[in-house]
Design a protein around this motif. Sequence first.
Motif, PDB file in Angstrom:
ATOM      1  N   LYS A 169      -5.721  -8.987   1.580  1.00  0.00           N
ATOM      2  CA  LYS A 169      -6.915  -9.349   1.019  1.00  0.00           C
ATOM      3  C   LYS A 169      -7.250 -10.673   0.416  1.00  0.00           C
ATOM      4  O   LYS A 169      -6.856 -11.138  -0.390  1.00  0.00           O
ATOM      5  CB  LYS A 169      -7.107  -8.283  -0.285  1.00  0.00           C
ATOM      6  CG  LYS A 169      -7.006  -6.935   0.034  1.00  0.00           C
ATOM      7  CD  LYS A 169      -7.090  -6.041  -1.179  1.00  0.00           C
ATOM      8  CE  LYS A 169      -6.971  -4.482  -0.854  1.00  0.00           C
ATOM      9  NZ  LYS A 169      -7.151  -3.610  -2.081  1.00  0.00           N
TER      10      LYS A 169
ATOM     11  N   HIS B 251      -2.691  -8.727  11.447  1.00  0.00           N
ATOM     12  CA  HIS B 251      -2.102  -8.333  10.123  1.00  0.00           C
ATOM     13  C   HIS B 251      -1.240  -6.973  10.163  1.00  0.00           C
ATOM     14  O   HIS B 251      -0.531  -6.631   9.348  1.00  0.00           O
ATOM     15  CB  HIS B 251      -2.853  -8.740   8.955  1.00  0.00           C
ATOM     16  CG  HIS B 251      -3.976  -7.419   8.904  1.00  0.00           C
ATOM     17  ND1 HIS B 251      -5.156  -7.593   9.971  1.00  0.00           N
ATOM     18  CD2 HIS B 251      -4.442  -6.601   8.165  1.00  0.00           C
ATOM     19  CE1 HIS B 251      -5.776  -6.642   9.647  1.00  0.00           C
ATOM     20  NE2 HIS B 251      -5.645  -6.071   8.480  1.00  0.00           N
ATOM     21  N   LEU B 252      -1.706  -6.102  11.099  1.00  0.00           N
ATOM     22  CA  LEU B 252      -1.403  -4.791  11.011  1.00  0.00           C
ATOM     23  C   LEU B 252      -0.083  -4.399  11.890  1.00  0.00           C
ATOM     24  O   LEU B 252       0.554  -3.552  12.050  1.00  0.00           O
ATOM     25  CB  LEU B 252      -2.217  -3.981  11.952  1.00  0.00           C
ATOM     26  CG  LEU B 252      -3.941  -3.941  11.349  1.00  0.00           C
ATOM     27  CD1 LEU B 252      -4.689  -3.255  12.121  1.00  0.00           C
ATOM     28  CD2 LEU B 252      -3.765  -3.474   9.830  1.00  0.00           C
TER      29      LEU B 252
ATOM     30  N   ASP C  13       1.006  -1.117   0.103  1.00  0.00           N
ATOM     31  CA  ASP C  13       0.059   0.031   0.138  1.00  0.00           C
ATOM     32  C   ASP C  13       0.919   1.230  -0.072  1.00  0.00           C
ATOM     33  O   ASP C  13       1.401   1.529   1.113  1.00  0.00           O
ATOM     34  CB  ASP C  13      -0.870  -0.031   1.127  1.00  0.00           C
ATOM     35  CG  ASP C  13      -2.119   1.080   1.023  1.00  0.00           C
ATOM     36  OD1 ASP C  13      -1.846   2.047   0.294  1.00  0.00           O
ATOM     37  OD2 ASP C  13      -2.967   0.878   2.035  1.00  0.00           O
TER      38      ASP C  13
ATOM     39  N   TRP D 104       1.927  -2.862   4.045  1.00  0.00           N
ATOM     40  CA  TRP D 104       1.263  -4.101   3.133  1.00  0.00           C
ATOM     41  C   TRP D 104      -0.175  -4.365   3.422  1.00  0.00           C
ATOM     42  O   TRP D 104      -0.608  -4.267   4.465  1.00  0.00           O
ATOM     43  CB  TRP D 104       2.163  -5.382   3.412  1.00  0.00           C
ATOM     44  CG  TRP D 104       3.480  -5.326   2.975  1.00  0.00           C
ATOM     45  CD1 TRP D 104       4.659  -4.654   3.504  1.00  0.00           C
ATOM     46  CD2 TRP D 104       4.172  -5.940   1.765  1.00  0.00           C
ATOM     47  NE1 TRP D 104       5.758  -4.813   2.627  1.00  0.00           N
ATOM     48  CE2 TRP D 104       5.299  -5.657   1.479  1.00  0.00           C
ATOM     49  CE3 TRP D 104       3.599  -6.795   0.677  1.00  0.00           C
ATOM     50  CZ2 TRP D 104       6.229  -5.813   0.634  1.00  0.00           C
ATOM     51  CZ3 TRP D 104       4.203  -7.220  -0.384  1.00  0.00           C
ATOM     52  CH2 TRP D 104       5.600  -6.934  -0.442  1.00  0.00           C
ATOM     53  N   THR D 105      -0.984  -4.610   2.256  1.00  0.00           N
ATOM     54  CA  THR D 105      -2.405  -4.875   2.545  1.00  0.00           C
ATOM     55  C   THR D 105      -2.486  -6.404   2.268  1.00  0.00           C
ATOM     56  O   THR D 105      -1.796  -6.878   1.614  1.00  0.00           O
ATOM     57  CB  THR D 105      -3.260  -4.258   1.404  1.00  0.00           C
ATOM     58  OG1 THR D 105      -2.787  -4.337   0.228  1.00  0.00           O
ATOM     59  CG2 THR D 105      -2.970  -2.664   1.663  1.00  0.00           C
TER      60      THR D 105
END
Length: 425
Positions: free
Chosen positions: A164, A246-247, A152, A161-162
């Motif tokens: 999904k 994930h954060l 991102d 980083w994202t």
Amino acid sequence: ALRGRISLLCLKLSNSGDTLKLLIPSYSRKAISGQNNYLGMVTSQEMSENEMGDRGSKSEILKQNPQPNIRKSVKEQRVDGSWSNYLLNNSFLRCTLMGFERNYQIKVLSKQLKIKKKIFCSAQVQLIKLDPWFVTGFCDGEASFSVSISIDKRIKGRVGWTVKPSFQISLHSKDMKLLLQLQKFFACGSIVSKNNRSEISFRVNSLHDLTNFIIPHFVYFPLLSQKAADFELFKQIVNLINNKVHLTDVGLQQIINIRASMNLGLSDLQKSEFINYKPVARPIIKYTEIPNPNWIAGFSSAEGCFLVTISKSNKHKKGQIVQLTFKISQHHRDKNLLELITQYLNCGNVYSHSENAFVFKVAKFVDINNKIIPFFKAYSIQGIKQLDYQDFCEIATLIGEGKHLSPIGIAKIQLIKDKMNTKRK
């Protein structure tokens, strides 16, 4: 005239806003809202929903009748979707009250469903409810569980980083009806088309929908192929995202390690950015039996093939032989699954097809006629492949009657064969 009749017949409840002022037939509104009951009779409200104030849950329609106290109800739904009720002479009044476009079940058609209008008309066909085991069997063949991990650029640092997760089933546009059935079954997701318009996909990207609809289904009706291992890893990642792991750098690395064991593993970019990644152990999937015949119907709808071959033979007095074959090909990792299918159907054999593939094949006419055809008559093939099965049955009937022994019969079989599988328009 319609406007006049509505204004006379609508009664405003004490807790309602203005009565509906203008009802017009609208096919496009029906299509966007994803509705398919009583098609061609859909009406939409040509005004902003915000102007309607506080609507009651029900309005009363006073029927023009010698008995003035006879009333019939017209339901109003507060969210996107529609309700309908009988109104005068058994006709239908349907009102679609929707908010923002982002709440539509199928969004802007010009961007998301770039499919010919005649294809979307398949929504007008009443959709058959799918058996849960059929859905699992079909997903064993056609579905994919994927996790996209990308940078991102709006955020600096590793936490930029994202992640999904996504569930997807991609089919030829001829199978639009089957995708609509799957969308109805899961009660979530959207249907989109590729640029070439020949491929359409049912996708679920919403974390809420993955958590509450997709994952629970496969927990209660588990996948049987090696795809079940990808699902288990996929489920772990979705759980981590729900817990906001994930954060963090540590959590992102944990997800990378899981993702490395899914499908084809990490991309070259991901490997270069996460050089210390360590793929987790891939779950071992090995079942000892097929739990339900509908699973075979679903798996065969995805992976099965009904073949007809007409070949020359010097031994045959007519010079030609008609051969019917049903087969399912799989990667060598799922050889055990093909053997379970063989045991369940009590016919056919599993052969080595290539270095990395095996095939379950039934070629004896007695098995085709007495086991395969009756089985799929009881547990139906769905989608465009159902037409191949019907042609397959028609040819089997001709063979059973001995029609394949004459030139006229061979010609008729050839005509049927020429419209099957990839030749079907």
